[in-house]
Design an enzyme around this catalytic site. Structure first.
Site, short mmCIF file in Angstrom:
data_model
loop_
_atom_site.label_atom_id
_atom_site.label_comp_id
_atom_site.label_asym_id
_atom_site.label_seq_id
_atom_site.Cartn_x
_atom_site.Cartn_y
_atom_site.Cartn_z
N GLU A 17 -17.73 -2.15 5.19
CA GLU A 17 -16.61 -2.99 4.77
C GLU A 17 -16.86 -4.46 5.09
O GLU A 17 -17.19 -4.81 6.22
CB GLU A 17 -15.35 -2.51 5.53
CG GLU A 17 -14.06 -2.87 4.88
CD GLU A 17 -13.66 -1.88 3.77
OE1 GLU A 17 -14.49 -1.03 3.40
OE2 GLU A 17 -12.51 -1.99 3.30
N ASP A 49 -9.38 -3.04 6.74
CA ASP A 49 -8.75 -3.52 5.52
C ASP A 49 -9.56 -4.66 4.92
O ASP A 49 -9.33 -5.83 5.19
CB ASP A 49 -7.33 -3.99 5.85
CG ASP A 49 -6.44 -3.87 4.62
OD1 ASP A 49 -6.93 -3.38 3.60
OD2 ASP A 49 -5.28 -4.28 4.70
N SER A 81 -13.86 7.13 -2.76
CA SER A 81 -12.67 6.68 -2.08
C SER A 81 -12.24 7.79 -1.12
O SER A 81 -12.93 8.80 -1.02
CB SER A 81 -11.60 6.41 -3.12
OG SER A 81 -10.50 5.82 -2.53
N LEU A 82 -11.11 7.61 -0.44
CA LEU A 82 -10.69 8.64 0.51
C LEU A 82 -9.33 9.19 0.15
O LEU A 82 -8.46 8.46 -0.31
CB LEU A 82 -10.61 8.03 1.91
CG LEU A 82 -11.93 7.58 2.55
CD1 LEU A 82 -11.66 6.73 3.78
CD2 LEU A 82 -12.78 8.79 2.91
N GLU A 101 -12.71 6.79 12.99
CA GLU A 101 -13.04 5.35 12.90
C GLU A 101 -11.83 4.60 12.38
O GLU A 101 -11.08 5.15 11.58
CB GLU A 101 -14.15 5.12 11.84
CG GLU A 101 -15.38 5.93 12.01
CD GLU A 101 -16.29 5.87 10.77
OE1 GLU A 101 -15.86 5.36 9.71
OE2 GLU A 101 -17.44 6.32 10.88
N LYS A 138 -9.75 2.36 9.93
CA LYS A 138 -9.89 2.07 8.49
C LYS A 138 -9.71 0.56 8.33
O LYS A 138 -8.62 0.02 8.50
CB LYS A 138 -8.84 2.83 7.69
CG LYS A 138 -9.03 2.64 6.20
CD LYS A 138 -8.23 3.68 5.43
CE LYS A 138 -8.56 3.64 3.95
NZ LYS A 138 -8.23 2.37 3.30
N TYR A 167 -20.40 1.80 7.95
CA TYR A 167 -19.80 3.08 8.28
C TYR A 167 -20.22 4.23 7.38
O TYR A 167 -19.74 5.35 7.51
CB TYR A 167 -18.27 2.99 8.31
CG TYR A 167 -17.63 2.46 7.04
CD1 TYR A 167 -17.76 3.13 5.84
CD2 TYR A 167 -16.88 1.29 7.06
CE1 TYR A 167 -17.18 2.66 4.68
CE2 TYR A 167 -16.29 0.80 5.91
CZ TYR A 167 -16.45 1.49 4.72
OH TYR A 167 -15.87 1.01 3.58
N ASP A 226 0.81 -1.22 0.00
CA ASP A 226 0.00 0.00 0.00
C ASP A 226 0.84 1.27 0.00
O ASP A 226 0.50 2.24 -0.63
CB ASP A 226 -0.89 0.03 1.26
CG ASP A 226 -1.98 -1.00 1.17
OD1 ASP A 226 -2.03 -1.70 0.14
OD2 ASP A 226 -2.77 -1.10 2.12
N CYS A 246 17.34 -17.83 -16.75
CA CYS A 246 17.93 -19.10 -17.16
C CYS A 246 17.52 -19.31 -18.62
O CYS A 246 16.36 -19.16 -18.98
CB CYS A 246 17.39 -20.23 -16.30
SG CYS A 246 17.61 -21.84 -17.04
N TYR A 269 2.07 1.92 -3.42
CA TYR A 269 0.94 2.32 -4.29
C TYR A 269 0.49 3.74 -3.97
O TYR A 269 0.30 4.57 -4.86
CB TYR A 269 -0.20 1.32 -4.11
CG TYR A 269 -1.42 1.67 -4.94
CD1 TYR A 269 -1.50 1.31 -6.28
CD2 TYR A 269 -2.49 2.37 -4.38
CE1 TYR A 269 -2.61 1.64 -7.05
CE2 TYR A 269 -3.60 2.71 -5.14
CZ TYR A 269 -3.65 2.34 -6.46
OH TYR A 269 -4.75 2.68 -7.21
N CYS A 294 14.80 -27.19 -18.11
CA CYS A 294 15.05 -26.73 -16.74
C CYS A 294 13.85 -27.12 -15.89
O CYS A 294 12.72 -26.72 -16.17
CB CYS A 294 15.24 -25.22 -16.71
SG CYS A 294 15.34 -24.53 -15.06
N CYS A 331 22.22 -21.20 -13.65
CA CYS A 331 20.90 -21.46 -13.08
C CYS A 331 21.03 -22.47 -11.94
O CYS A 331 21.56 -23.56 -12.15
CB CYS A 331 19.98 -22.01 -14.17
SG CYS A 331 18.43 -22.65 -13.51
S1 IVH Z 1 -15.65 5.94 4.29
C1 IVH Z 1 -17.45 8.53 1.34
N1 IVH Z 1 -14.86 4.65 6.41
O1 IVH Z 1 -11.39 2.67 2.56
C2 IVH Z 1 -16.34 7.79 1.96
N2 IVH Z 1 -14.08 3.91 4.31
O2 IVH Z 1 -9.94 4.49 0.71
C3 IVH Z 1 -16.46 6.36 1.81
N3 IVH Z 1 -12.65 1.92 4.42
O3 IVH Z 1 -13.54 2.49 -0.18
C4 IVH Z 1 -15.51 5.58 2.58
N4 IVH Z 1 -12.74 1.66 6.59
O4 IVH Z 1 -13.26 0.41 1.33
C5 IVH Z 1 -14.78 4.74 5.08
N5 IVH Z 1 -14.29 3.56 8.37
C6 IVH Z 1 -14.22 3.65 7.06
C7 IVH Z 1 -13.46 2.75 6.28
C8 IVH Z 1 -13.41 2.92 4.91
C9 IVH Z 1 -12.26 1.17 5.46
C10 IVH Z 1 -12.25 1.66 3.01
C11 IVH Z 1 -13.38 1.62 2.04
C12 IVH Z 1 -13.14 2.76 1.11
C13 IVH Z 1 -11.66 2.95 1.23
C14 IVH Z 1 -11.28 4.35 0.87
#
Ligand code: IVH
Length: 697
Positions: A188, A133, A95-96, A129, A131, A240, A46, A440, A49, A446, A422
């Site tokens: 999630e 996984d 996404s965030l 909150e 996050k 969430y 991550d 190789c 990325y 091989c 090799c």
């Molecule tokens: S809020 C409008 N809350 O993180 C915002 N996301 O990078 C929507 N995730 O796609 C996301 N824990 O898969 C939110 N407490 C949490 C989260 C959460 C994990 C994930 C989720 C989201 C990604 C964003």
């Protein structure tokens, strides 16, 4: 594998350079997105990325005039996979944006305040909150009844995984308490650490490959077309967030979470309302310390503006809301000793150095192996056996060596010398110009590459032997029955043993041998392609076939090349689209006596048809699928197949809806019956021959 990121500051870049870098970043991000979202098999962690994405965003905003890949800017996941129905989200699933340190969080809070014009006297409530996984999902309820559940997909369109989601205990089918007409609950789906461990134990017991982390295991379990498989895996759900909601009176994010809880959802118990940046930061620290003890994996904290009127005023930019941020945990780094460096040979011949470590716990997992990527990486970091090394396991994926602790190095330590042979077969290895990987060159003999090469040899575009999949090849290879492609044609001698193997009955053995027999007559270009020589794909194989016409000719010319014959070499490298690089790979291949032996053995087993220029005219049987059954009188089965293919038809071993003709010889059995049922045209051998005559006249 992670590369180290070293970037120029944007002000030092010319617009042209930035443009190139942005294009390269977009390309790389796309690849990692596919690996992560579609294959459930990330190859970078991550942190790496996120670094790419951040660099992308930085350059995109610094050079606003450059055309930016909106696909990357707006993409928040992956396109829906085949097999599930698509669902268009009524509200996009966002996404965030990420924050990596205290400064980033402060900047977030300042931005919010500026946007809303909040004076210093006004408290900005943030909900913190963990996050989680896992994978996000959206559940749509109408009048309290679950209508569907979907994956995030590309943020706009996801996959309908209702049946799979219904197997999760944390997801209620009906909602009863103060529920609006339409309510989309988002959250999630995740797998606990213990469920993940258990799943891997049972995967191993049934000979299936293990999942690399709980997120991948959850993804793999959720995206099963058969929901009973999902049901057998233990998954959980935290609510969430929400999507479409018909009018109702709710003022804060926290109240929404309470509504979810009231209706039977699970809301993460570590959720907290904070009144200042200091408070969210201490919450971050507190939970970071508890991270390992938590029963599920988290990779940071999410901070959300609590007041919904403020959220609404702020809205979102491209792919993330302005009112929320994800504050990631830093990657954990631990020092340990590098005991040994082993060289692994991958299935395509790439030599990968693997560090064996004194086991240490990093990021909640015991790490004892670490990839060292390639010989340049070892050289650059000057990694030596016996060194104390700093190991990092970011988020969840592949552990890596960050640096060597030079102070702790023994004065007797020696530079690591990357092997030139090799380790699996002792053959020469080679590194192409500009390539990081050493390979190789042994090719067909091989052991480390054998199964993959055999699989390639029998694949659809090569010899096309149905019924010989990876599983069968692996099992025959392990028994020593087939070590190289030529052995496939002697498999009959193990017939009795094969009958004793589970999963093999009279019929399937018959079919396998029939498929092998049918493949004995093959086209020259298919044969070349089947050898799996690096850089020699279908197109190049065709070019070679076109230029050398038959196997004898080709072999003589290639051997001349290996003997330094300049005329032969010029002939090869002057072929349009074949240059020195492909030439070198061919040279490497023919330089191995083992490969020549295999080609010779194959040449006696097979009938390799010289190259015939492709028919351009469309004939009655071009593109038609034909199946032969029963005994043919006029010609052998293999010859009949070759003849049909020469005339543009495809030959298959089994009848299906796609079959156009069944050519029934004497004593045709069940296939004829099946063809009748499916309405497939049945031709006698004479009728078929007459049809071919029509074609050629
Ligand atoms: S809020 C409008 N809350 O993180 C915002 N996301 O990078 C929507 N995730 O796609 C996301 N824990 O898969 C939110 N407490 C949490 C989260 C959460 C994990 C994930 C989720 C989201 C990604 C964003």
């Amino acid at each position: 594998m992670n590369k180290e990121l070293r970037y120029k500051v944007p002000s030092e870049l010319l617009e042209e350079e930035a443009k190139r870098e942005l294009a390269a970043l977009a390309e790389e991000i796309k690849i990692h997105d596919i690996e992560y979202y579609e294959d459930n098999n990330p190859t970078v962690d991550d942190v790496y990325y996120d670094g790419l994405r951040r660099r992308f965003d930085t350059l995109a905003s610094y050079f606003p005039r450059l055309p930016i890949s909106t696909e990357i800017m707006e993409k928040v996941g992956s396109a829906p996979a085949a097999g599930f129905n698509k669902i268009t989200h009524s509200e996009p699933m966002l996404s965030l944006a990420n924050a990596f340190d205290r400064e980033d969080v402060l900047e977030f809070s300042e931005r919010v305040r500026r946007f809303l014009r909040l004076g210093p006297e006004i408290t900005l409530e943030l909900v913190a909150e963990p996050k989680i996984d896992g994978l996000s999902a959206s559940l749509r309820y109408e009048k309290g009844e679950l209508i569907y559940g979907a994956t995030r997909g590309d943020g706009t369109t996801g996959e309908d995984i209702t049946k799979n989601l219904l197997t999760i205990g944390d997801i209620p089918k009906t909602l009863t308490k103060q529920v609006p007409d339409v309510l989309e609950v988002r959250g999630e789906v995740y797998m606990t650490k213990s469920a993940f461990e258990e799943l891997n134990v049972s995967q191993e017991a049934i000979g299936k490959s293990k999942f690399s982390n709980p997120r991948n295991a959850a993804a793999g379990s959720l995206r099963q077309l058969d929901p009973s498989i999902t049901a057998a895996r233990s998954l959980n759900f935290f609510a969430y967030s929400w999507g479409q909601v018909s009018s109702m009176k709710i003022d804060t994010h926290f109240d929404f979470l309470n509504l979810f809880e009231m209706n039977g959802f699970v809301v993460n118990e570590l959720t907290e309302i904070c009144n200042s940046v200091d408070q969210v930061l201490s919450c971050h620290e507190k939970i970071h310390k508890r991270r390992e003890q938590l029963p599920y994996e988290i990779d940071g904290m999410v901070y959300k503006v609590n007041r919904l009127d403020w959220q609404n005023r702020m809205g979102s930019i491209s792919r993330s809301p302005r009112w929320a941020v994800a504050h990631k945990f830093p990657a954990e780094q631990i020092e340990t000793r590098l005991i040994q460096i082993d060289i692994q040979v991958g299935r395509t011949g790439v030599l990968t150095p693997v560090g064996r470590l004194e086991p240490v716990k990093v990021g909640g997992v015991i790490v004892s192996n670490v990839t060292l990527h390639n010989e340049d990486e070892i050289q650059r970091k000057d990694i030596r056996v016996g060194d104390r090394v700093v190991v990092q396991r970011a988020g969840d994926v592949i552990p890596q060596v960050v640096r060597v602790n030079r102070d702790a190095r023994s004065q007797y330590s020696e530079k690591f010398i990357f092997p030139k042979k090799c380790p699996s077969c002792g053959s020469e290895t080679r590194r192409g110009e500009g390539e990081a990987a050493r390979k190789c060159v042994a090719g067909l003999f091989c052991d480390a590459q054998a199964v993959e090469r055999l699989r390639h040899f029998v694949s659809k575009n090569a010899l096309d032997i149905e019924g010989l999949g990876e599983k069968q090849i692996r099992s025959f290879w392990e028994k020593g029955w087939i070590r190289n492609p030529a052995d496939i044609f002697c498999l009959k001698r193990y017939r009795d043993e094969l009958e004793m193997l589970p999963g093999w009955g009279g019929k399937s053995i018959e079919n396998l041998f029939e498929a092998i027999e049918n493949s004995r007559v093959t086209k020259f270009d298919r044969f070349i392609y089947g050898l799996g020589i690096p850089q020699v794909g279908q197109q190049t194989a065709k070019l070679l076939a076109e230029n050398y016409i038959d196997i004898e000719h080709w072999q003589i010319e290639m051997i001349r090349c290996t003997q330094g014959d300049e005329v032969a070499w010029d002939l090869l490298t002057n072929i349009d689209q074949i240059g020195e690089s492909v030439g070198q790979d061919l040279l490497d291949f023919f330089n191995q006596k083992g490969n020549l032996d295999i080609i010779n053995a194959l040449a006696t087993e097979l009938s390799i048809e010289p190259y015939v220029p492709e028919k351009t005219s469309q004939s009655k049987i071009t593109g038609k699928t034909v199946v032969f059954t029963g005994t043919l009188v006029g010609m052998g089965r293999a010859e009949a197949k070759a003849f049909a293919e020469k005339n543009g038809a495809k030959v298959s071993n089994s009848i299906s809806q796609k079959t156009d003709y069944l050519v029934a010889g004497e004593a045709a059995g069940t296939k004829a019956k099946k063809a009748e049922q499916l309405g497939v045209s049945i031709l006698s051998e004479q009728e078929w021959m007459a049809m071919l005559d029509e074609e050629s006249s």
